[in-house]
Scaffold this motif. Structure first.
Motif, PDB file in Angstrom:
ATOM      1  N   HIS A  87       0.763  -0.982  -0.070  1.00 20.08           N
ATOM      2  CA  HIS A  87      -0.399  -0.112  -0.026  1.00 20.08           C
ATOM      3  C   HIS A  87       0.860   0.731   0.023  1.00 20.08           C
ATOM      4  O   HIS A  87       0.467   2.143  -0.643  1.00 20.08           O
ATOM      5  CB  HIS A  87      -1.001   0.266   1.005  1.00 20.08           C
ATOM      6  N   GLU A  88       1.876   1.345   0.909  1.00 17.83           N
ATOM      7  CA  GLU A  88       2.117   3.022   0.716  1.00 17.83           C
ATOM      8  C   GLU A  88       3.800   2.708   0.246  1.00 17.83           C
ATOM      9  O   GLU A  88       3.933   3.834  -0.427  1.00 17.83           O
ATOM     10  CB  GLU A  88       3.091   2.894   2.278  1.00 17.83           C
ATOM     11  N   ASP A  93      -3.905   0.655  -3.414  1.00 18.68           N
ATOM     12  CA  ASP A  93      -5.163   0.976  -2.229  1.00 18.68           C
ATOM     13  C   ASP A  93      -5.687   0.074  -2.114  1.00 18.68           C
ATOM     14  O   ASP A  93      -6.951  -0.302  -0.853  1.00 18.68           O
ATOM     15  CB  ASP A  93      -6.285   2.092  -3.024  1.00 18.68           C
ATOM     16  N   ASN A  94      -6.379  -0.960  -3.633  1.00 18.78           N
ATOM     17  CA  ASN A  94      -7.137  -2.121  -2.988  1.00 18.78           C
ATOM     18  C   ASN A  94      -6.577  -3.364  -2.750  1.00 18.78           C
ATOM     19  O   ASN A  94      -5.417  -4.401  -3.045  1.00 18.78           O
ATOM     20  CB  ASN A  94      -6.993  -2.915  -4.376  1.00 18.78           C
ATOM     21  N   GLY A 112      -5.654   1.936   7.525  1.00 18.33           N
ATOM     22  CA  GLY A 112      -5.536   2.286   6.343  1.00 18.33           C
ATOM     23  C   GLY A 112      -5.843   0.459   5.986  1.00 18.33           C
ATOM     24  O   GLY A 112      -6.358   0.785   4.280  1.00 18.33           O
TER      25      GLY A 112
END
Length: 220
Positions: A87-88, A93-94, A112
């Motif tokens: 993600h980072e 995002d998924n 998140g």
């Protein structure tokens, strides 16, 4: 879509086969090469030996072209670490992580990272979180009986009042996202093209609500 899965146990292999049957490309990461046997002889995706938080391993799984990432190994820490790296550092995002400890799952979600706890685990929950035709849980009550889901809607619902939609699906729609801004709709609010719809629903009715909203409204 290209989906990367970390963990080729019973859940990971089932998820990989289901995704491939739907026509998506899949890469599976696992530390044990023997685990890939669970995928079966018909699997045509990528298999990579290693850990899912190793950047080199992720690159071999074509993470830069991935549309989603599922961390479903047997370790909570590994799953969350891999999900955060993807993600980072790769901007995906998924992502969803399998978590055994429900208490820690709530902490991770505040970071998140959507999680699915083993006590209510099923491979189709990950599919529902990741696939366009499904829904994504935005909130779950601690008992696991109800949730707020982001759900896709058929274009034919556009222009209808929220009250009329709620009447047809027998489910409240307490929240919309419109042009990146959240709004609490009134009964007379009209659904617009591009609106992201959130439904408050009991867990057992999630497939029904998805099915109703994915199809055109019933004629009356």
């Amino acid at each position: 879509m290209h989906i990367v899965i970390m963990g080729c146990g019973r859940v990971g292999s089932s998820l990989a086969r289901s995704l491939e049957k739907r026509g998506h490309s899949v890469a599976v990461i696992d530390q044990e090469a023997e685990s890939f046997r669970r995928l079966g002889p018909e699997f045509r995706g990528i298999t990579v030996r290693g850990v899912g938080f190793d950047r080199t391993v992720l690159e071999k799984a074509d993470i830069r072209n991935a549309d989603g990432f599922a961390a479903v190994s047997s370790g909570d820490n590994s799953n969350v670490l891999a999900a955060r790296v993807v993600h980072e550092e790769f901007g995906i995002d998924n992502v969803v992580a399998r978590i055994y400890d429900q208490g820690r799952a709530e902490v991770y979600e505040r970071l998140g990272i959507p999680t699915v706890a083993t006590v209510r685990w099923a491979a189709d929950q990950v599919l529902r979180s990741m696939m366009p035709e499904g829904s994504e849980p935005a909130w779950r009550d601690p008992s696991g009986q109800a949730r707020l889901i982001r759900v896709n809607t058929h274009a034919a619902w556009v222009g209808m009042k929220i009250s009329a939609i709620q009447d047809q699906i027998h489910t409240p729609l307490p929240f919309l996202q419109r042009f990146g801004t959240g709004i609490v709709p009134s009964p007379s609010t009209l659904l617009q093209d591009g609106d992201v719809v959130y439904a408050a629903v009991e867990v057992e009715r999630v497939p029904e609500v998805e099915r109703l909203l994915a199809a055109p409204p019933a004629r009356r």
